[in-house]
Design an enzyme around this catalytic site. Structure first.
Site, PDB file in Angstrom:
ATOM      1  N   ASN A  47     -17.419  18.397  70.222  1.00 35.35           N
ATOM      2  CA  ASN A  47     -17.746  16.991  70.460  1.00 35.35           C
ATOM      3  C   ASN A  47     -17.375  16.669  71.903  1.00 35.35           C
ATOM      4  O   ASN A  47     -16.193  16.612  72.237  1.00 35.35           O
ATOM      5  CB  ASN A  47     -16.962  16.123  69.465  1.00 35.35           C
ATOM      6  CG  ASN A  47     -17.158  14.629  69.698  1.00 35.35           C
ATOM      7  OD1 ASN A  47     -17.648  14.214  70.744  1.00 35.35           O
ATOM      8  ND2 ASN A  47     -16.760  13.828  68.720  1.00 35.35           N
ATOM      9  N   HIS A 104     -25.326  11.693  68.597  1.00 37.99           N
ATOM     10  CA  HIS A 104     -24.055  12.121  69.196  1.00 37.99           C
ATOM     11  C   HIS A 104     -23.508  13.279  68.361  1.00 37.99           C
ATOM     12  O   HIS A 104     -23.519  13.246  67.129  1.00 37.99           O
ATOM     13  CB  HIS A 104     -23.080  10.938  69.227  1.00 37.99           C
ATOM     14  CG  HIS A 104     -21.671  11.370  69.443  1.00 37.99           C
ATOM     15  ND1 HIS A 104     -21.314  12.203  70.480  1.00 37.99           N
ATOM     16  CD2 HIS A 104     -20.529  11.121  68.744  1.00 37.99           C
ATOM     17  CE1 HIS A 104     -20.025  12.430  70.402  1.00 37.99           C
ATOM     18  NE2 HIS A 104     -19.516  11.793  69.363  1.00 37.99           N
ATOM     19  N   CYS A 164     -18.004   7.507  72.805  1.00 34.61           N
ATOM     20  CA  CYS A 164     -19.046   8.499  72.487  1.00 34.61           C
ATOM     21  C   CYS A 164     -20.445   7.883  72.489  1.00 34.61           C
ATOM     22  O   CYS A 164     -21.439   8.602  72.437  1.00 34.61           O
ATOM     23  CB  CYS A 164     -18.759   9.160  71.149  1.00 34.61           C
ATOM     24  SG  CYS A 164     -17.182  10.021  71.118  1.00 34.61           S
TER      25      CYS A 164
HETATM   26  C1  LIG Z   1     -11.571  15.026  61.015  1.00 32.56           C
HETATM   27  C2  LIG Z   1     -12.423  15.691  59.932  1.00 32.56           C
HETATM   28  C3  LIG Z   1     -13.028  16.964  60.466  1.00 32.56           C
HETATM   29  C4  LIG Z   1     -11.518  16.044  58.764  1.00 32.56           C
HETATM   30  O1  LIG Z   1     -12.305  16.603  57.739  1.00 32.56           O
HETATM   31  P1  LIG Z   1     -12.139  16.122  56.237  1.00 32.56           P
HETATM   32  O2  LIG Z   1     -13.105  16.900  55.452  1.00 32.56           O
HETATM   33  O3  LIG Z   1     -12.280  14.628  56.226  1.00 32.56           O
HETATM   34  O4  LIG Z   1     -10.678  16.578  55.923  1.00 32.56           O
HETATM   35  P2  LIG Z   1      -9.443  15.726  55.378  1.00 32.56           P
HETATM   36  O5  LIG Z   1      -8.880  14.878  56.479  1.00 32.56           O
HETATM   37  O6  LIG Z   1      -9.870  15.056  54.097  1.00 32.56           O
HETATM   38  O7  LIG Z   1      -8.445  16.882  55.020  1.00 32.56           O
HETATM   39  C5  LIG Z   1      -8.683  17.785  53.966  1.00 32.56           C
HETATM   40  C6  LIG Z   1      -7.594  18.819  53.956  1.00 32.56           C
HETATM   41  O8  LIG Z   1      -7.762  19.679  55.093  1.00 32.56           O
HETATM   42  C7  LIG Z   1      -6.556  19.694  55.849  1.00 32.56           C
HETATM   43  N1  LIG Z   1      -6.909  19.840  57.275  1.00 32.56           N
HETATM   44  C8  LIG Z   1      -7.099  18.881  58.199  1.00 32.56           C
HETATM   45  N2  LIG Z   1      -7.413  19.439  59.363  1.00 32.56           N
HETATM   46  C9  LIG Z   1      -7.443  20.769  59.170  1.00 32.56           C
HETATM   47  C10 LIG Z   1      -7.726  21.860  60.014  1.00 32.56           C
HETATM   48  N3  LIG Z   1      -8.050  21.714  61.308  1.00 32.56           N
HETATM   49  N4  LIG Z   1      -7.675  23.098  59.473  1.00 32.56           N
HETATM   50  C11 LIG Z   1      -7.367  23.291  58.185  1.00 32.56           C
HETATM   51  N5  LIG Z   1      -7.074  22.292  57.338  1.00 32.56           N
HETATM   52  C12 LIG Z   1      -7.125  21.034  57.835  1.00 32.56           C
HETATM   53  C13 LIG Z   1      -5.869  18.376  55.544  1.00 32.56           C
HETATM   54  O9  LIG Z   1      -4.491  18.425  55.799  1.00 32.56           O
HETATM   55  C14 LIG Z   1      -6.192  18.221  54.100  1.00 32.56           C
HETATM   56  O10 LIG Z   1      -5.327  19.038  53.339  1.00 32.56           O
HETATM   57  P3  LIG Z   1      -4.789  18.548  51.907  1.00 32.56           P
HETATM   58  O11 LIG Z   1      -6.029  18.384  51.046  1.00 32.56           O
HETATM   59  O12 LIG Z   1      -3.918  19.681  51.495  1.00 32.56           O
HETATM   60  O13 LIG Z   1      -4.079  17.262  52.170  1.00 32.56           O
HETATM   61  C15 LIG Z   1     -13.546  14.748  59.428  1.00 32.56           C
HETATM   62  O14 LIG Z   1     -12.983  13.687  58.700  1.00 32.56           O
HETATM   63  C16 LIG Z   1     -14.379  14.208  60.532  1.00 32.56           C
HETATM   64  O15 LIG Z   1     -15.029  14.934  61.267  1.00 32.56           O
HETATM   65  N6  LIG Z   1     -14.409  12.868  60.690  1.00 32.56           N
HETATM   66  C17 LIG Z   1     -15.176  12.242  61.714  1.00 32.56           C
HETATM   67  C18 LIG Z   1     -14.413  12.311  63.000  1.00 32.56           C
HETATM   68  C19 LIG Z   1     -15.290  12.070  64.186  1.00 32.56           C
HETATM   69  O16 LIG Z   1     -16.458  12.340  64.168  1.00 32.56           O
HETATM   70  N7  LIG Z   1     -14.692  11.541  65.252  1.00 32.56           N
HETATM   71  C20 LIG Z   1     -15.342  11.294  66.452  1.00 32.56           C
HETATM   72  C21 LIG Z   1     -16.202  10.098  66.317  1.00 32.56           C
HETATM   73  S1  LIG Z   1     -17.122   9.904  67.754  1.00 32.56           S
END
Ligand SMILES: CC(C)(COP(=O)(O)OP(=O)(O)OC[C@H]1O[C@@H](n2cnc3c(N)ncnc32)[C@H](O)[C@@H]1OP(=O)(O)O)[C@@H](O)C(=O)NCCC(=O)NCCS
Length: 325
Positions: free
Chosen positions: A281, A247, A122
């Site tokens: 993204n 990004h 990215c």
């Molecule tokens: C991936 C991302 C969106 C997840 O969001 P988050 O707020 O961290 O969510 P979590 O992983 O803590 O999960 C929270 C809850 O939502 C749930 N969950 C995860 N994905 C879900 C979805 N698509 N829809 C609904 N619920 C979801 C999880 O299972 C978890 O449930 P629980 O509390 O019952 O266990 C976030 O961490 C993120 O964007 N990270 C950066 C990733 C990124 O930018 N990558 C590219 C880099 S270039």
């Protein structure tokens, strides 16, 4: 000792034009919610994506690159014959042999170009732009077409709700040429290979995996200082920056970077790219695509200073200040 010739160097480089391309197929959060356990409200509030564009069956990564590249060449006012180098930043080719750049150059009508792919995930566009700028300055190239393109549909498991909701397909491009005054600042770039396991594809039969929360924490704490380093290297003040184009990974990460820069003097009227909302993204494509969309909407004016900062798998990061064409 024999002395060999060097190409005559130039004072500076500048961006002559931008272009982008997205597949026609729009996929809303509600459509994804029919396939997996997720919902529109969760995706909007946690990631900021409202819809993303996914490639049609049979539409290749090179197809996307060609359209964005053509648009950037047209915007630059050059003809394809005036481009001598093509760099394609990507990490999601269907196969690695042959590379994307040579085919893309050929299909745009750029003859016998130096053509190579570059993988900084990215952060790829920031690396491609920095490389192109340095090529132009040292005289290795005159006009370089840099394309950031990714087609994550090649590498995402559409039953995995932690990644499928985030990514979209697309391409963004810029043409870099010579300038009497430097219009592209030095890159502030680097990597953290010790954190490689935060985002990876295990082998060619696997899909992308990420430790979402770890990546989130890294991006919200480490990226604003890298952007500030690029501002310092360009010799301008953070208050001079008109547009921030991070990004487009996650709207909350984008907001955190903006907040981090405002703490260090960025203006309250700093424009911040939020293209993720309707593009998802798009990895290496996200920065040039966001700029292209903002220019088309009249949100960026010629001569404004933009701060670009890319980051992602590797982990890799890169930032630079540019004068908008
Ligand atoms: C991936 C991302 C969106 C997840 O969001 P988050 O707020 O961290 O969510 P979590 O992983 O803590 O999960 C929270 C809850 O939502 C749930 N969950 C995860 N994905 C879900 C979805 N698509 N829809 C609904 N619920 C979801 C999880 O299972 C978890 O449930 P629980 O509390 O019952 O266990 C976030 O961490 C993120 O964007 N990270 C950066 C990733 C990124 O930018 N990558 C590219 C880099 S270039």
């Amino acid at each position: 000792m024999t002395e060999l010739n060097l190409t005559p160097s130039r004072t500076g480089s500048r961006i002559l034009g931008f272009g982008s391309y997205q597949p026609e197929r729009r996929v809303t959060n509600d459509e994804l919610a029919q396939e997996m356990d997720t919902n529109d409200e969760w995706i909007r509030s946690r990631v900021g994506v409202i819809e993303r564009r996914l490639s049609e069956p049979g539409q290749t990564l090179v197809d996307l690159a060609v359209e964005a590249g053509k648009n950037a060449v047209t915007d630059s006012g050059l003809t394809p014959s005036e481009i001598d180098t093509v760099i394609v930043a990507t990490c999601t080719m269907e196969t690695n042999i042959p590379n994307a750049a040579a085919q893309t150059a050929h299909r745009i009508g750029i003859q016998a170009a130096a053509a190579f792919d570059l993988n900084a995930a990215c952060a790829g566009f920031s690396y491609g732009l920095g490389t192109a700028s340095d090529f132009v300055r040292v005289g290795s190239a005159k006009n370089v077409l840099v394309i950031g393109v990714d087609k994550f549909t090649n590498w995402v498991d559409y039953t995995d709700r932690s990644t499928a909701i985030i990514f979209g397909d697309g391409a963004g491009a810029a043409v870099v040429g010579p300038s009497d005054t430097p219009q592209i600042g030095p890159a502030a770039w680097g990597s953290a290979g010790d954190l490689a396991e935060m985002i990876y594809v295990k082998d060619r039969n696997s899909f992308i995996f990420q430790e979402g929360q770890s990546v989130f924490r890294w991006a919200t704490t480490k990226i604003a200082p890298i952007a500030l380093e690029a501002v310092k290297r360009a010799g301008v003040d953070i208050a001079d920056i008109d547009v921030l184009v991070p990004h487009q990974a996650n709207l909350r990460i984008i907001e955190a970077i903006g907040k981090g820069l405002r703490k260090h003097g960025a203006r309250t009227d700093l424009k911040v790219a939020t293209d993720i909302q309707y593009s998802g993204n798009t990895s290496a494509a996200s920065i040039p695509m966001a700029i292209d969309h903002m220019r088309a909407a009249g949100e960026i004016k010629s001569g404004e200073l933009a701060l670009l900062v890319g980051f992602g798998a590797g982990l890799s990061y890169g930032a630079q200040v540019v004068v908008c064409p």
